[in-house]
Design a protein around this motif. Sequence first.
Motif, PDB file in Angstrom:
ATOM      1  N   UNK A 172     -51.359  56.937  45.735  1.00 24.74           N
ATOM      2  CA  UNK A 172     -51.982  56.290  46.895  1.00 24.74           C
ATOM      3  C   UNK A 172     -52.976  55.255  46.395  1.00 24.74           C
ATOM      4  N   UNK A 173     -53.306  54.313  47.240  1.00 25.70           N
ATOM      5  CA  UNK A 173     -54.079  53.150  46.798  1.00 25.70           C
ATOM      6  C   UNK A 173     -55.481  53.517  46.322  1.00 25.70           C
ATOM      7  N   UNK A 174     -56.126  54.491  46.952  1.00 25.18           N
ATOM      8  CA  UNK A 174     -57.478  54.875  46.526  1.00 25.18           C
ATOM      9  C   UNK A 174     -57.469  55.509  45.139  1.00 25.18           C
ATOM     10  N   UNK A 175     -56.515  56.397  44.906  1.00 23.07           N
ATOM     11  CA  UNK A 175     -56.421  57.060  43.595  1.00 23.07           C
ATOM     12  C   UNK A 175     -56.059  56.047  42.515  1.00 23.07           C
ATOM     13  N   UNK A 176     -55.125  55.143  42.822  1.00 19.54           N
ATOM     14  CA  UNK A 176     -54.730  54.122  41.858  1.00 19.54           C
ATOM     15  C   UNK A 176     -55.909  53.212  41.517  1.00 19.54           C
ATOM     16  N   UNK A 177     -56.662  52.783  42.544  1.00 21.01           N
ATOM     17  CA  UNK A 177     -57.814  51.909  42.317  1.00 21.01           C
ATOM     18  C   UNK A 177     -58.867  52.617  41.483  1.00 21.01           C
ATOM     19  N   UNK A 178     -59.149  53.878  41.800  1.00 18.71           N
ATOM     20  CA  UNK A 178     -60.153  54.643  41.054  1.00 18.71           C
ATOM     21  C   UNK A 178     -59.744  54.804  39.593  1.00 18.71           C
ATOM     22  N   UNK A 179     -58.487  55.127  39.365  1.00 22.60           N
ATOM     23  CA  UNK A 179     -58.004  55.314  37.989  1.00 22.60           C
ATOM     24  C   UNK A 179     -58.032  54.012  37.202  1.00 22.60           C
ATOM     25  N   UNK A 180     -57.632  52.906  37.835  1.00 22.51           N
ATOM     26  CA  UNK A 180     -57.638  51.620  37.133  1.00 22.51           C
ATOM     27  C   UNK A 180     -59.050  51.165  36.790  1.00 22.51           C
ATOM     28  N   UNK A 181     -59.987  51.367  37.709  1.00 25.86           N
ATOM     29  CA  UNK A 181     -61.381  50.994  37.429  1.00 25.86           C
ATOM     30  C   UNK A 181     -61.937  51.859  36.301  1.00 25.86           C
ATOM     31  N   UNK A 182     -61.663  53.161  36.336  1.00 23.33           N
ATOM     32  CA  UNK A 182     -62.127  54.041  35.258  1.00 23.33           C
ATOM     33  C   UNK A 182     -61.485  53.677  33.922  1.00 23.33           C
ATOM     34  N   UNK A 183     -60.209  53.318  33.952  1.00 19.17           N
ATOM     35  CA  UNK A 183     -59.533  52.915  32.714  1.00 19.17           C
ATOM     36  C   UNK A 183     -60.149  51.639  32.157  1.00 19.17           C
ATOM     37  N   UNK A 184     -60.469  50.694  33.024  1.00 21.24           N
ATOM     38  CA  UNK A 184     -61.091  49.454  32.568  1.00 21.24           C
ATOM     39  C   UNK A 184     -62.478  49.717  31.981  1.00 21.24           C
ATOM     40  N   UNK A 185     -63.252  50.580  32.638  1.00 19.10           N
ATOM     41  CA  UNK A 185     -64.575  50.939  32.107  1.00 19.10           C
ATOM     42  C   UNK A 185     -64.450  51.626  30.751  1.00 19.10           C
ATOM     43  N   UNK A 186     -63.532  52.590  30.648  1.00 25.83           N
ATOM     44  CA  UNK A 186     -63.331  53.290  29.373  1.00 25.83           C
ATOM     45  C   UNK A 186     -62.880  52.340  28.278  1.00 25.83           C
ATOM     46  N   UNK A 187     -61.985  51.412  28.634  1.00 30.69           N
ATOM     47  CA  UNK A 187     -61.499  50.443  27.659  1.00 30.69           C
ATOM     48  C   UNK A 187     -62.638  49.574  27.146  1.00 30.69           C
ATOM     49  N   UNK A 188     -63.445  49.045  28.052  1.00 30.94           N
ATOM     50  CA  UNK A 188     -64.541  48.165  27.634  1.00 30.94           C
ATOM     51  C   UNK A 188     -65.570  48.903  26.793  1.00 30.94           C
ATOM     52  N   UNK A 189     -65.933  50.116  27.208  1.00 29.06           N
ATOM     53  CA  UNK A 189     -66.909  50.889  26.432  1.00 29.06           C
ATOM     54  C   UNK A 189     -66.374  51.214  25.040  1.00 29.06           C
ATOM     55  N   UNK A 190     -65.146  51.657  24.986  1.00 27.80           N
ATOM     56  CA  UNK A 190     -64.533  51.993  23.706  1.00 27.80           C
ATOM     57  C   UNK A 190     -64.399  50.755  22.812  1.00 27.80           C
ATOM     58  N   UNK A 191     -64.002  49.639  23.406  1.00 27.88           N
ATOM     59  CA  UNK A 191     -63.847  48.410  22.643  1.00 27.88           C
ATOM     60  C   UNK A 191     -65.183  47.962  22.053  1.00 27.88           C
ATOM     61  N   UNK A 192     -66.236  48.009  22.856  1.00 29.88           N
ATOM     62  CA  UNK A 192     -67.551  47.574  22.383  1.00 29.88           C
ATOM     63  C   UNK A 192     -68.055  48.496  21.275  1.00 29.88           C
ATOM     64  N   UNK A 193     -67.924  49.801  21.479  1.00 32.96           N
ATOM     65  CA  UNK A 193     -68.400  50.752  20.465  1.00 32.96           C
ATOM     66  C   UNK A 193     -67.619  50.588  19.160  1.00 32.96           C
ATOM     67  N   UNK A 194     -66.300  50.490  19.250  1.00 35.44           N
ATOM     68  CA  UNK A 194     -65.499  50.322  18.038  1.00 35.44           C
ATOM     69  C   UNK A 194     -65.774  48.990  17.352  1.00 35.44           C
ATOM     70  N   UNK A 195     -65.993  47.941  18.130  1.00 30.15           N
ATOM     71  CA  UNK A 195     -66.314  46.642  17.542  1.00 30.15           C
ATOM     72  C   UNK A 195     -67.634  46.703  16.791  1.00 30.15           C
ATOM     73  N   UNK A 196     -68.638  47.322  17.391  1.00 31.83           N
ATOM     74  CA  UNK A 196     -69.946  47.434  16.728  1.00 31.83           C
ATOM     75  C   UNK A 196     -69.833  48.275  15.460  1.00 31.83           C
ATOM     76  N   UNK A 197     -69.114  49.390  15.540  1.00 28.42           N
ATOM     77  CA  UNK A 197     -68.934  50.224  14.348  1.00 28.42           C
ATOM     78  C   UNK A 197     -68.175  49.480  13.255  1.00 28.42           C
ATOM     79  N   UNK A 198     -67.152  48.751  13.649  1.00 31.32           N
ATOM     80  CA  UNK A 198     -66.382  47.967  12.672  1.00 31.32           C
ATOM     81  C   UNK A 198     -67.257  46.881  12.051  1.00 31.32           C
ATOM     82  N   UNK A 199     -68.093  46.273  12.854  1.00 32.45           N
ATOM     83  CA  UNK A 199     -68.989  45.226  12.354  1.00 32.45           C
ATOM     84  C   UNK A 199     -70.011  45.797  11.372  1.00 32.45           C
ATOM     85  N   UNK A 200     -70.544  46.976  11.681  1.00 32.56           N
ATOM     86  CA  UNK A 200     -71.550  47.593  10.812  1.00 32.56           C
ATOM     87  C   UNK A 200     -70.920  48.117   9.530  1.00 32.56           C
ATOM     88  N   UNK A 201     -69.790  48.804   9.656  1.00 26.66           N
ATOM     89  CA  UNK A 201     -69.199  49.454   8.484  1.00 26.66           C
ATOM     90  C   UNK A 201     -68.378  48.513   7.614  1.00 26.66           C
TER      91      UNK A 201
END
Length: 130
Positions: free
Chosen positions: A68-97
């Motif tokens: 349903x549209x609400x569940x799909x929207x919620x999951x996509x927004x959470x996936x985008x948030x998780x992706x951005x957070x993970x990308x930023x953390x991994x980028x910073x760790x890669x930059x430091x290490x």
Amino acid sequence: MDKYNKLFKLTRALTYLVILSVLVLIFTGFIIGEGKIVQYSISFFVISFISCLVIGGISLIIKIIYLNSMDRKRRLINALKDFLCSFIVLFILEFILRSSGINLGSIFSISFGSAVGINFGDLIFFKRKI
């Protein structure tokens, strides 16, 4: 609905086939070590893994479409948030290490795979009424 259940059963069977192929590969690799049987077990693993990825991906896309549209929207927004957070953390760790060579492809694929797996993994492996 019957096609949906068949797709779910096929995805689950292919997942079990990949697990079985890993066990066969480990067993033949440690017991036999080399030879034709190990080559056959490697090809069995590769074929089952690729087919599981393809069928699992198709199954995931179909299940996302039928959410349903609400569940799909919620999951996509959470996936985008998780992706951005993970990308930023991994980028910073890669930059430091390893500041000399940052591999953006690796960071992107790890971030994308973990975000999709966390937010949509239950659609592939568990039965849900749509």
